[in-house]
Design an enzyme around this catalytic site. Sequence first.
Site: not given
Length: 552
Positions: A174, A193, A198, A261, A263, A271, A319, A407, A489
Amino acid sequence: MTDVKKSIRANRGTELECLGWEQEAVLRMLRNNLDPEVAEKPEDLIVYGGIGKAARDWDAFHAIEHSLKTLKNDETLLVQSGKPVGMFRTHPQAPRVLLANSVLVPKWADWEHFHELEKKGLMMYGQMTAGSWIYIGSQGILQGTYETFAELARQHFGGSLKGTLTLTAGLGGMGGAQPLSVTMNEGVVIAVEVDEKRIDKRIETKYCDRKTASIEEALAWAEEAKLAGKPLSIALLGNAAEVHHTLLNRGVKIDIVTDQTSAHDPLIGYVPEGYSLDEADRLRQDTPELYVRLAKQSMKKHVEAMLAFQQKGSIVFDYGNNIRQVAKDEGLENAFDFPGFVPAYIRPLFCEGKGPFRWAALSGDPADIYRTDALLKELFPTNKALHRWIDMAQEKVTFQGLPSRICWLGYGERKKMGLAINELVRTGELKAPVVIGRDHLDCGSVASPNRETEAMKDGSDAVGDWAVLNALVNTAAGASWVSFHHGGGVGMGYSLHAGMVAVADGSELADERLARVLTSDPGMGIIRHADAGYERAVEVAKEQDIIVPMQK
């Protein structure tokens, strides 16, 4: 396991392994979720989002494959948290597959109980599109992320991020969309990161431009690009809980701060500061309770840095990974002083039934997607923002797995596009059927008080009925497969959400089903927001003749 990993790839072309195109579409999209180009850890069945999986274990995966190959056109397969549990005769217009993933009774809806069940082999985490088999790689979230930064640019920077610096973290499936979304809006971004693999994946797929392990080098590159007014994305290897405070202490001016992240999952997804990946893996295995405690402390420190940037004038927003909630639970009382991205930038779109509309070409031929790109422009000739998006996507987006496109389309537009795609399949302009779906993050399919339904006008943030109704109406309307999940999410206990996928196989029956599904699905977003008192949603309901019985 490496051999298994290499073997997972969706078939291309028109030869069927299954008894019908719907079943074939499900099988190909399941496999596509685990294509090494698409999935984060395909060898472990992990698609994205920490431990978001496509199937519970390898035995279940192969059982799903076998079930789909034998599933008749009037039967429905039931999948419970990544395991096939039954096949019943229904009818040809019913979904071929119904899925429920990681749904827990509310009192037990936490990570601790989930992990107990997972260890017993009774449950898996489906995230949103991992367990519902419609993940298409980082492009899947790209336009939503792009639209978020575009709206931020309109609100604060005159419509462009040129000359601004964004700081974020997390480059997983994501978060990997963030660098390209910022540069598409002409800005400069440093994305922190902790996992170099990644980073390399995002650079390989052209979602990020450069990488470094040096803060000094990252800042030098960023400053040079800012002064030149050029877009640039920089991946910085490090831990955000440490890097952000270093930048604060140096007095670096940051214009925008956010975070993606993982989270939402303190055990697997985040981490703790001071640990390498290998050290973190050992700690996670040896003393998971200590790991979670340290991860949560690091998240608190991470949010403290975000709040400090806000105090210094940065535009800061969440986010949708639930990091604010973790920080608050750890004693940071003002963790919610910065808003989530939905109330700040996206909700007006939701009120019009707009959301992420995605499709994938089962032929495997990129030309099919380019033809649908042209189709979009033909259908919506005056939508310049949509044209600009398609042009940028063609230039900058690398396909992962089956060629696909996303879209944002609104009520009426989704139906129009779906039927037009089906017509191209019918006439042979497209070489094979197309699957049409969306993220669970949509206007009427989620209950998530810290994300999609944060700060609802009427206080209905935690009402989960709407997500259930979305799954039910898509089933009744005849989607090809329908899913209902918990915890995507934002983690266990914080969200309920539904997804749907419909197959455009060129048939008249597909016309009927697509028309119903692609009307009722975005229509749910309009009635949900109208019910909550959003004036624009009420207006759209009236304009579109959507029946809302008690709406004046």
